[in-house]
Design an enzyme around this catalytic site. Sequence first.
Site, PDB file in Angstrom:
ATOM      1  N   LYS A  84       0.880  -1.613   0.322  1.00  0.00           N
ATOM      2  CA  LYS A  84      -0.172   0.007   0.306  1.00  0.00           C
ATOM      3  C   LYS A  84       0.918   0.798  -0.316  1.00  0.00           C
ATOM      4  CE  LYS A  84      -4.454   1.285   1.115  1.00  0.00           C
ATOM      5  NZ  LYS A  84      -5.512   0.785   0.419  1.00  0.00           N
ATOM      6  N   GLY A 186     -24.035   3.366  -0.906  1.00  0.00           N
ATOM      7  CA  GLY A 186     -23.261   4.609  -1.918  1.00  0.00           C
ATOM      8  C   GLY A 186     -22.887   3.357  -2.799  1.00  0.00           C
ATOM      9  N   VAL A 188     -21.366   0.722  -3.388  1.00  0.00           N
ATOM     10  CA  VAL A 188     -21.066  -0.278  -4.202  1.00  0.00           C
ATOM     11  C   VAL A 188     -22.800  -0.823  -2.722  1.00  0.00           C
ATOM     12  CG1 VAL A 188     -20.314  -2.371  -2.363  1.00  0.00           C
ATOM     13  CG2 VAL A 188     -18.777  -0.980  -2.887  1.00  0.00           C
ATOM     14  N   GLY A 189     -23.304  -0.266  -1.670  1.00  0.00           N
ATOM     15  CA  GLY A 189     -24.166  -0.558  -1.005  1.00  0.00           C
ATOM     16  C   GLY A 189     -25.511  -0.630  -2.382  1.00  0.00           C
TER      17      GLY A 189
HETATM   18  N1  LIG Z   1     -15.684   0.714  -3.967  1.00  0.00           N
HETATM   19  C1  LIG Z   1     -15.086  -0.543  -3.807  1.00  0.00           C
HETATM   20  O1  LIG Z   1     -14.895  -1.550  -5.062  1.00  0.00           O
HETATM   21  C2  LIG Z   1     -14.278  -1.087  -2.602  1.00  0.00           C
HETATM   22  C3  LIG Z   1     -13.895  -2.090  -2.459  1.00  0.00           C
HETATM   23  C4  LIG Z   1     -13.832  -2.609  -0.787  1.00  0.00           C
HETATM   24  C5  LIG Z   1     -14.359  -2.007   0.256  1.00  0.00           C
HETATM   25  N2  LIG Z   1     -15.262  -0.785   0.196  1.00  0.00           N
HETATM   26  C6  LIG Z   1     -15.914  -0.032   0.827  1.00  0.00           C
HETATM   27  O2  LIG Z   1     -17.243  -0.109   0.822  1.00  0.00           O
HETATM   28  C7  LIG Z   1     -17.750   1.298   1.953  1.00  0.00           C
HETATM   29  C8  LIG Z   1     -18.118   1.094   0.695  1.00  0.00           C
HETATM   30  O3  LIG Z   1     -17.792   1.607  -0.861  1.00  0.00           O
HETATM   31  P1  LIG Z   1     -18.403   2.517  -1.278  1.00  0.00           P
HETATM   32  O4  LIG Z   1     -16.961   2.493  -2.901  1.00  0.00           O
HETATM   33  O5  LIG Z   1     -19.994   2.410  -1.896  1.00  0.00           O
HETATM   34  O6  LIG Z   1     -18.413   4.147  -0.652  1.00  0.00           O
HETATM   35  P2  LIG Z   1     -18.949   4.986  -1.512  1.00  0.00           P
HETATM   36  O7  LIG Z   1     -18.551   6.817  -0.983  1.00  0.00           O
HETATM   37  O8  LIG Z   1     -20.158   5.774  -2.466  1.00  0.00           O
HETATM   38  O9  LIG Z   1     -20.464   4.615   0.059  1.00  0.00           O
HETATM   39  C9  LIG Z   1     -20.816   4.996   0.643  1.00  0.00           C
HETATM   40  C10 LIG Z   1     -22.411   5.426   1.264  1.00  0.00           C
HETATM   41  O10 LIG Z   1     -22.715   5.251   3.131  1.00  0.00           O
HETATM   42  C11 LIG Z   1     -22.787   6.730   3.269  1.00  0.00           C
HETATM   43  N3  LIG Z   1     -22.642   7.122   4.107  1.00  0.00           N
HETATM   44  C12 LIG Z   1     -21.802   7.280   4.551  1.00  0.00           C
HETATM   45  N4  LIG Z   1     -21.564   7.566   6.576  1.00  0.00           N
HETATM   46  C13 LIG Z   1     -23.095   7.168   6.842  1.00  0.00           C
HETATM   47  C14 LIG Z   1     -23.466   6.589   8.140  1.00  0.00           C
HETATM   48  N5  LIG Z   1     -22.260   7.083   9.067  1.00  0.00           N
HETATM   49  N6  LIG Z   1     -24.708   6.367   8.219  1.00  0.00           N
HETATM   50  C15 LIG Z   1     -25.087   5.811   6.554  1.00  0.00           C
HETATM   51  N7  LIG Z   1     -24.481   5.814   5.339  1.00  0.00           N
HETATM   52  C16 LIG Z   1     -23.811   6.441   5.615  1.00  0.00           C
HETATM   53  C17 LIG Z   1     -22.147   7.659   2.310  1.00  0.00           C
HETATM   54  O11 LIG Z   1     -23.273   8.519   1.994  1.00  0.00           O
HETATM   55  C18 LIG Z   1     -22.450   7.128   1.172  1.00  0.00           C
HETATM   56  O12 LIG Z   1     -23.541   7.211   0.020  1.00  0.00           O
HETATM   57  C19 LIG Z   1     -16.510   1.953   2.500  1.00  0.00           C
HETATM   58  O13 LIG Z   1     -16.054   1.499   3.694  1.00  0.00           O
HETATM   59  C20 LIG Z   1     -14.918   1.297   1.365  1.00  0.00           C
HETATM   60  O14 LIG Z   1     -14.244   1.136   1.566  1.00  0.00           O
HETATM   61  C21 LIG Z   1     -15.711  -0.075  -1.228  1.00  0.00           C
END
Ligand SMILES: NC(=O)c1ccc[n+]([C@@H]2O[C@H](COP(=O)([O-])OP(=O)(O)OC[C@H]3O[C@@H](n4cnc5c(N)ncnc54)[C@H](O)[C@@H]3O)[C@@H](O)[C@H]2O)c1
Length: 360
Positions: A84, A186, A188-189
Amino acid sequence: MPNVFGSPHKGTEPRHEQVVFCQDEASGLRAIIAIYSTALGPSLGGTRFYPYGSEEEALTDVLNLSRGMAYKNALAGLDLGGGKAVIIGDPAIDKSEALLRAYGRFVQTLNGRYYTACDVGTYSEDMDVIARESRYVTGRTVEHGGAGDSSILTAFGVFQGMRAAAETVWGAPTLRGRRVGVEGVGKVGHRLVEHLREDGAEVVICDVNETAVERVRTLHPEVEVVPDKDAMVRSELDVYAPCALGGSLNDDSVPALKARIVCGAANNQLAHTGIEKSLADRNVLYAPDYVVNSGGVIQVADEIDGFDFDRAKARATRIFETTRKIFALASDEGVPPAVAADRLAERRMSEIGRLRGILV
Ligand SMILES: NC(=O)c1ccc[n+]([C@@H]2O[C@H](COP(=O)([O-])OP(=O)(O)OC[C@H]3O[C@@H](n4cnc5c(N)ncnc54)[C@H](O)[C@@H]3O)[C@@H](O)[C@H]2O)c1
């Protein structure tokens, strides 16, 4: 200062292979690249661009993150080690072509021992700039042969892990008829919600961003919205899927949790060591975060051989088997799944890494 070398005493855990401090005064670059292990192959992990308060804080972060990548890559079945990098600075102010290219030259000096990718504060477009100075770059834009948005296979992989957890708890690898709470819709969700609805699950969501909630509600008006994480954790759920920030599983949330399974995308869900035990004591099956969210790294790692979505998806499908194997090992060895996952990763690094001793 963080302990880079570990203890010199025999029998203690081996630590990082290499940590490189990089500085280019003219562009303002200050970066640290940490390689935890190359036992399975070149190390891979993203570059975080973040305004750390001190060099010590940056070093602590990069050491933790690179170790985490070694474990994640090992269990993703990749022939890649863990590394990293962090760039110290505010990406909104300090990022420039010269700085990114200077960083690229340092990545190149490692001659393939470290492959970089996107992380907090860096984007595919930045990887294209870094790649003008280094061959060892993934996470590039689609126009440059990149894999595109890694959240596609991250969500798919989380869903595979959740199916394995459902099979372990309820005997069938499906979420049909189960009530699943997705915290954070977001990148992923919201994709996870698609998989869940397709499988016939009842979905509950929460997000601090109203636009993110509306995006889901427009496509799925039947999805229930709860005000926040606290309400979600306390509601009647079968599965809780943290997909926002880290630290969702803590001393407040775990005792209140109603779900039988926790399986989500967020990194570092366990707020501190010992939470995995509290979950197990409450009979909550926890699917280790770095195992089920490895679809993203699988997607970008595939770029090294020339990106092929179907091949990457086939590999991400195996997250189902890996998660299942971790639950079986946890049950056999009487340890929480988080501990079983670490053991399995360490086993692969040592068994496969040992083969490097056979001269070819
Ligand atoms: N994108 C990837 O490929 C990937 C890979 C591995 C791990 N992750 C992890 O998965 C998680 C989500 O990633 P993402 O890319 O979807 O990020 P993102 O920023 O697109 O989505 C995160 C969402 O969480 C919401 N959020 C923030 N704080 C909050 C809270 N207190 N309560 C409810 N919702 C809240 C944000 O408004 C946002 O919509 C992160 O922890 C990231 O590190 C992502």
